[in-house]
Design a protein around this motif. Structure first.
Motif, PDB file in Angstrom:
ATOM      1  N   THR A   1     -36.919 108.460 -12.689  1.00 33.13           N
ATOM      2  CA  THR A   1     -36.099 108.196 -13.881  1.00 33.13           C
ATOM      3  C   THR A   1     -34.664 107.883 -13.480  1.00 33.13           C
ATOM      4  O   THR A   1     -34.051 106.943 -14.003  1.00 33.13           O
ATOM      5  N   GLU A   2     -34.139 108.633 -12.542  1.00 37.02           N
ATOM      6  CA  GLU A   2     -32.774 108.399 -12.072  1.00 37.02           C
ATOM      7  C   GLU A   2     -32.663 107.047 -11.368  1.00 37.02           C
ATOM      8  O   GLU A   2     -31.695 106.309 -11.567  1.00 37.02           O
ATOM      9  N   LEU A   3     -33.655 106.703 -10.559  1.00 38.03           N
ATOM     10  CA  LEU A   3     -33.652 105.408  -9.877  1.00 38.03           C
ATOM     11  C   LEU A   3     -33.632 104.263 -10.887  1.00 38.03           C
ATOM     12  O   LEU A   3     -32.868 103.305 -10.748  1.00 38.03           O
TER      13      LEU A   3
ATOM     14  N   GLY B   1     -31.284  99.941 -13.210  1.00 36.31           N
ATOM     15  CA  GLY B   1     -31.572  99.138 -14.394  1.00 36.31           C
ATOM     16  C   GLY B   1     -32.825  98.298 -14.235  1.00 36.31           C
ATOM     17  O   GLY B   1     -33.030  97.325 -14.957  1.00 36.31           O
ATOM     18  N   ALA B   2     -33.682  98.672 -13.297  1.00 32.42           N
ATOM     19  CA  ALA B   2     -34.885  97.889 -13.004  1.00 32.42           C
ATOM     20  C   ALA B   2     -36.119  98.787 -13.023  1.00 32.42           C
ATOM     21  O   ALA B   2     -36.026  99.983 -12.759  1.00 32.42           O
TER      22      ALA B   2
ATOM     23  N   ALA C   1     -40.057 101.726 -16.580  1.00 30.34           N
ATOM     24  CA  ALA C   1     -39.148 100.592 -16.770  1.00 30.34           C
ATOM     25  C   ALA C   1     -38.006 101.060 -17.665  1.00 30.34           C
ATOM     26  O   ALA C   1     -38.173 101.999 -18.448  1.00 30.34           O
ATOM     27  N   PRO C   2     -36.854 100.425 -17.573  1.00 28.28           N
ATOM     28  CA  PRO C   2     -35.750 100.806 -18.445  1.00 28.28           C
ATOM     29  C   PRO C   2     -36.180 100.759 -19.915  1.00 28.28           C
ATOM     30  O   PRO C   2     -36.807  99.795 -20.356  1.00 28.28           O
TER      31      PRO C   2
ATOM     32  N   ALA D   1     -43.960  93.024 -16.873  1.00 21.61           N
ATOM     33  CA  ALA D   1     -43.238  92.109 -17.772  1.00 21.61           C
ATOM     34  C   ALA D   1     -41.770  92.509 -17.871  1.00 21.61           C
ATOM     35  O   ALA D   1     -40.895  91.641 -17.938  1.00 21.61           O
ATOM     36  N   ALA D   2     -41.498  93.812 -17.859  1.00 22.27           N
ATOM     37  CA  ALA D   2     -40.102  94.277 -17.904  1.00 22.27           C
ATOM     38  C   ALA D   2     -39.342  93.837 -16.659  1.00 22.27           C
ATOM     39  O   ALA D   2     -38.120  93.694 -16.687  1.00 22.27           O
ATOM     40  N   ALA D   3     -40.069  93.592 -15.574  1.00 20.88           N
ATOM     41  CA  ALA D   3     -39.459  93.098 -14.343  1.00 20.88           C
ATOM     42  C   ALA D   3     -39.472  91.577 -14.270  1.00 20.88           C
ATOM     43  O   ALA D   3     -39.005  90.987 -13.304  1.00 20.88           O
ATOM     44  N   GLY D   4     -40.043  90.934 -15.304  1.00 16.09           N
ATOM     45  CA  GLY D   4     -40.066  89.479 -15.349  1.00 16.09           C
ATOM     46  C   GLY D   4     -41.317  88.854 -14.763  1.00 16.09           C
ATOM     47  O   GLY D   4     -41.337  87.654 -14.499  1.00 16.09           O
TER      48      GLY D   4
END
Length: 148
Positions: free
Chosen positions: A17-19, A24-25, A44-45, A101-104
């Motif tokens: 969670t901290e990472l 933001g990735a 994911a964020p 998908a959150a990473a593109g």
């Protein structure tokens, strides 16, 4: 980031969670037992954590000796636990697709990821790599496509 010792526990989720917060990735973390089986968790964020088991039959076999090692309590029937992990495959695949998908990356189908989550391999890392490739993640050890 790679953790090299200790079982997966909630401390790892806190670190994951901290990472994700700091970078933001999307990120993932895996607890791998001797390359035989794994529990992979991702986030994911703005998302919720997900968790999938890889080489589930082997995971269950290890759990018969030490249920807590595979995130199962001693009062839970280990075969039932394995059945729950197997039944979770469609949800896990959907979680993986949303995470990618959150990473593109949108390279895989639901069915393809479900099939990979149900697959087996001598080395569980190969399953995870196949999942990442299917999702469209570029891997640092794969060859870049030739430019024209």
């Amino acid at each position: 980031m790679e953790f090299t010792d200790g079982y997966w526990d909630e401390i790892r989720l806190t670190e994951l969670t901290e990472l994700v917060r700091v970078t933001g990735a999307p990120a993932s973390s895996a607890w791998v037992l001797d390359s035989d089986c794994a529990i992979v968790t991702g986030l994911a964020p703005g998302g919720r954590p997900w968790r999938v088991g890889l080489n589930v039959d082997t995971l269950v076999e290890f759990g018969k000796d030490d249920p807590e090692a595979i995130l199962c309590t001693y009062d839970t029937d280990i075969d039932e636990y394995g059945d729950r992990i197997r039944a979770h495959v469609p949800h896990g695949a959907a979680d993986l697709l949303a995470w990618a998908a959150a990473a593109g990356f949108t390279g895989a189908s639901q069915r393809q990821i479900e099939d990979l989550l149900r697959s087996t391999s001598v080395f569980v890392e190969d399953i995870w790599e196949d999942i990442l490739v299917a999702l469209g993640f570029p891997l640092p050890w794969t060859e870049a496509p030739a430019s024209s």
